[in-house]
Design a protein around this motif. Structure first.
Motif, PDB file in Angstrom:
ATOM      1  N   TYR A 134      37.651  42.603  53.752  1.00 42.33           N
ATOM      2  CA  TYR A 134      37.080  42.050  52.519  1.00 42.33           C
ATOM      3  C   TYR A 134      37.335  40.546  52.374  1.00 42.33           C
ATOM      4  N   PHE A 135      38.148  40.009  53.242  1.00 43.16           N
ATOM      5  CA  PHE A 135      38.392  38.559  53.216  1.00 43.16           C
ATOM      6  C   PHE A 135      37.943  37.913  54.535  1.00 43.16           C
ATOM      7  N   THR A 136      38.599  38.270  55.614  1.00 39.72           N
ATOM      8  CA  THR A 136      38.266  37.675  56.911  1.00 39.72           C
ATOM      9  C   THR A 136      36.875  38.096  57.370  1.00 39.72           C
ATOM     10  N   GLY A 137      36.584  39.383  57.281  1.00 43.12           N
ATOM     11  CA  GLY A 137      35.285  39.893  57.742  1.00 43.12           C
ATOM     12  C   GLY A 137      34.091  39.216  57.098  1.00 43.12           C
ATOM     13  N   PRO A 138      34.036  39.145  55.765  1.00 37.61           N
ATOM     14  CA  PRO A 138      32.881  38.510  55.104  1.00 37.61           C
ATOM     15  C   PRO A 138      32.871  36.980  55.201  1.00 37.61           C
ATOM     16  N   GLY A 139      33.939  36.372  55.733  1.00 37.22           N
ATOM     17  CA  GLY A 139      33.960  34.921  55.873  1.00 37.22           C
ATOM     18  C   GLY A 139      34.413  34.167  54.644  1.00 37.22           C
ATOM     19  N   ILE A 140      35.102  34.831  53.731  1.00 40.25           N
ATOM     20  CA  ILE A 140      35.585  34.147  52.531  1.00 40.25           C
ATOM     21  C   ILE A 140      36.552  33.030  52.903  1.00 40.25           C
ATOM     22  N   SER A 141      37.192  33.179  54.052  1.00 43.31           N
ATOM     23  CA  SER A 141      38.110  32.140  54.529  1.00 43.31           C
ATOM     24  C   SER A 141      37.393  30.810  54.763  1.00 43.31           C
ATOM     25  N   ASP A 142      36.070  30.836  54.916  1.00 47.69           N
ATOM     26  CA  ASP A 142      35.300  29.611  55.148  1.00 47.69           C
ATOM     27  C   ASP A 142      34.966  28.871  53.857  1.00 47.69           C
ATOM     28  N   LEU A 143      35.290  29.464  52.723  1.00 42.07           N
ATOM     29  CA  LEU A 143      35.032  28.826  51.430  1.00 42.07           C
ATOM     30  C   LEU A 143      36.216  27.946  51.031  1.00 42.07           C
ATOM     31  N   PRO A 144      36.028  27.024  50.101  1.00 42.58           N
ATOM     32  CA  PRO A 144      37.161  26.241  49.588  1.00 42.58           C
ATOM     33  C   PRO A 144      38.265  27.159  49.061  1.00 42.58           C
ATOM     34  N   GLU A 145      39.509  26.805  49.312  1.00 41.52           N
ATOM     35  CA  GLU A 145      40.630  27.683  48.971  1.00 41.52           C
ATOM     36  C   GLU A 145      40.671  28.046  47.493  1.00 41.52           C
ATOM     37  N   ALA A 146      40.256  27.151  46.623  1.00 40.76           N
ATOM     38  CA  ALA A 146      40.303  27.436  45.185  1.00 40.76           C
ATOM     39  C   ALA A 146      39.422  28.614  44.807  1.00 40.76           C
ATOM     40  N   LEU A 147      38.413  28.900  45.622  1.00 39.37           N
ATOM     41  CA  LEU A 147      37.517  30.024  45.353  1.00 39.37           C
ATOM     42  C   LEU A 147      38.016  31.335  45.958  1.00 39.37           C
ATOM     43  N   HIS A 148      38.991  31.271  46.828  1.00 32.83           N
ATOM     44  CA  HIS A 148      39.456  32.481  47.507  1.00 32.83           C
ATOM     45  C   HIS A 148      39.863  33.605  46.551  1.00 32.83           C
ATOM     46  N   PRO A 149      40.720  33.336  45.540  1.00 34.96           N
ATOM     47  CA  PRO A 149      41.164  34.456  44.696  1.00 34.96           C
ATOM     48  C   PRO A 149      40.039  35.178  43.990  1.00 34.96           C
ATOM     49  N   THR A 150      39.107  34.454  43.385  1.00 30.56           N
ATOM     50  CA  THR A 150      38.082  35.111  42.586  1.00 30.56           C
ATOM     51  C   THR A 150      37.002  35.767  43.446  1.00 30.56           C
ATOM     52  N   VAL A 151      36.573  35.106  44.526  1.00 30.68           N
ATOM     53  CA  VAL A 151      35.543  35.703  45.376  1.00 30.68           C
ATOM     54  C   VAL A 151      36.114  36.904  46.134  1.00 30.68           C
ATOM     55  N   PHE A 152      37.345  36.794  46.603  1.00 29.96           N
ATOM     56  CA  PHE A 152      38.018  37.903  47.283  1.00 29.96           C
ATOM     57  C   PHE A 152      38.144  39.094  46.345  1.00 29.96           C
ATOM     58  N   ASP A 153      38.603  38.848  45.138  1.00 29.64           N
ATOM     59  CA  ASP A 153      38.757  39.925  44.152  1.00 29.64           C
ATOM     60  C   ASP A 153      37.409  40.582  43.863  1.00 29.64           C
ATOM     61  N   MET A 154      36.366  39.771  43.732  1.00 30.51           N
ATOM     62  CA  MET A 154      35.040  40.308  43.466  1.00 30.51           C
ATOM     63  C   MET A 154      34.498  41.077  44.666  1.00 30.51           C
ATOM     64  N   GLN A 155      34.809  40.635  45.875  1.00 34.87           N
ATOM     65  CA  GLN A 155      34.366  41.332  47.086  1.00 34.87           C
ATOM     66  C   GLN A 155      34.955  42.734  47.127  1.00 34.87           C
ATOM     67  N   VAL A 156      36.221  42.862  46.759  1.00 37.20           N
ATOM     68  CA  VAL A 156      36.856  44.181  46.703  1.00 37.20           C
ATOM     69  C   VAL A 156      36.186  45.036  45.635  1.00 37.20           C
ATOM     70  N   ASN A 157      35.880  44.423  44.514  1.00 41.60           N
ATOM     71  CA  ASN A 157      35.345  45.153  43.373  1.00 41.60           C
ATOM     72  C   ASN A 157      33.861  45.475  43.492  1.00 41.60           C
ATOM     73  N   ALA A 158      33.087  44.600  44.147  1.00 43.14           N
ATOM     74  CA  ALA A 158      31.626  44.774  44.142  1.00 43.14           C
ATOM     75  C   ALA A 158      30.953  44.513  45.480  1.00 43.14           C
ATOM     76  N   GLY A 159      31.713  44.463  46.553  1.00 43.79           N
ATOM     77  CA  GLY A 159      31.128  44.301  47.878  1.00 43.79           C
ATOM     78  C   GLY A 159      30.365  42.993  48.031  1.00 43.79           C
ATOM     79  N   SER A 160      29.259  43.051  48.752  1.00 49.83           N
ATOM     80  CA  SER A 160      28.499  41.838  49.064  1.00 49.83           C
ATOM     81  C   SER A 160      27.896  41.165  47.833  1.00 49.83           C
ATOM     82  N   ASN A 161      27.909  41.850  46.696  1.00 47.09           N
ATOM     83  CA  ASN A 161      27.458  41.210  45.456  1.00 47.09           C
ATOM     84  C   ASN A 161      28.313  39.988  45.127  1.00 47.09           C
TER      85      ASN A 161
END
Length: 203
Positions: free
Chosen positions: A72-99
């Motif tokens: 949900y983090f490495t696989g979708p490429g969230i690591s490529d986003l600015p670090e400040a966005l990591h917590p919220t996008v990661f949390d949302m990825q767990v909660n709602a997938g690719s949405n």
């Protein structure tokens, strides 16, 4: 900035333990990991030849953390986003997938960028996000959280069974809304009156 492991631990704590709510389309869930995810990953924790609700019950918090970090983090490429966005996008990825990524991409479009809304973090999405972040680092994080809150309200608008996740029985903010607002500046939080106004059309 915080480590991915630390963010994943917070997500597991936020998700809580085993739940099998008939109104949750994800089905049986433990620490935020659904039975569908276990089946997709081929995890048969009790080694009985099939992945069932019992396997969901057996999942540990540490196993959930590793699943989230890898898938949900490495696989979708969230690591490529600015670090400040990591917590919220990661949390949302767990909660709602690719949405989670589609939400970000739609936000980029609102900012005037030209990106494909496909739920995939490719070079285009990563580059445009970094460019906008450089211009408005705090704004994009808050804007994403607000879009996330709007997403949850919209889901509840369309699916009455989901309304209990957005509004408590006493009318207050449900878990989805509280969760979205954890990642935005308090000045952008809805007041109780604003929340009541937003949900007044619900039965």
């Amino acid at each position: 900035m915080r480590s991915v492991h630390s963010i994943a631990k917070d997500i597991v704590a936020r998700e809580g333990g085993f739940v099998n709510d008939p109104d949750d389309p994800g089905g049986a869930t433990n620490f935020g990991v659904t039975i569908g995810t276990l089946r997709r990953l081929g995890l048969d924790l009790n080694r009985d030849g099939q992945t069932t609700v019992q396997d969901v019950r057996l999942l540990s918090a540490d196993q959930a953390i590793e699943i989230f970090k890898t898938h949900y983090f490495t696989g979708p490429g969230i690591s490529d986003l600015p670090e400040a966005l990591h917590p919220t996008v990661f949390d949302m990825q767990v909660n709602a997938g690719s949405n989670a990524v589609k939400l970000l991409q739609r936000l980029l479009v609102k900012f005037g960028a030209s990106v494909t809304v496909d739920g995939v973090i490719g070079p285009q999405t990563a580059t445009v996000t970094a460019e906008i972040f450089d211009v408005a680092p705090h704004h994009i994080v808050d804007a994403y959280g607000i879009e996330r809150r709007n997403y949850y309200y919209a889901v509840a608008d369309a699916r009455p069974q989901s309304r209990k996740f957005a509004r408590r029985r006493d009318g207050g903010k449900g878990g989805w809304i509280v969760r979205a607002e954890e990642f935005i500046d308090p000045k952008y939080h809805f007041s109780d009156a604003q929340h009541a106004e937003r949900t007044k059309a619900w039965a």
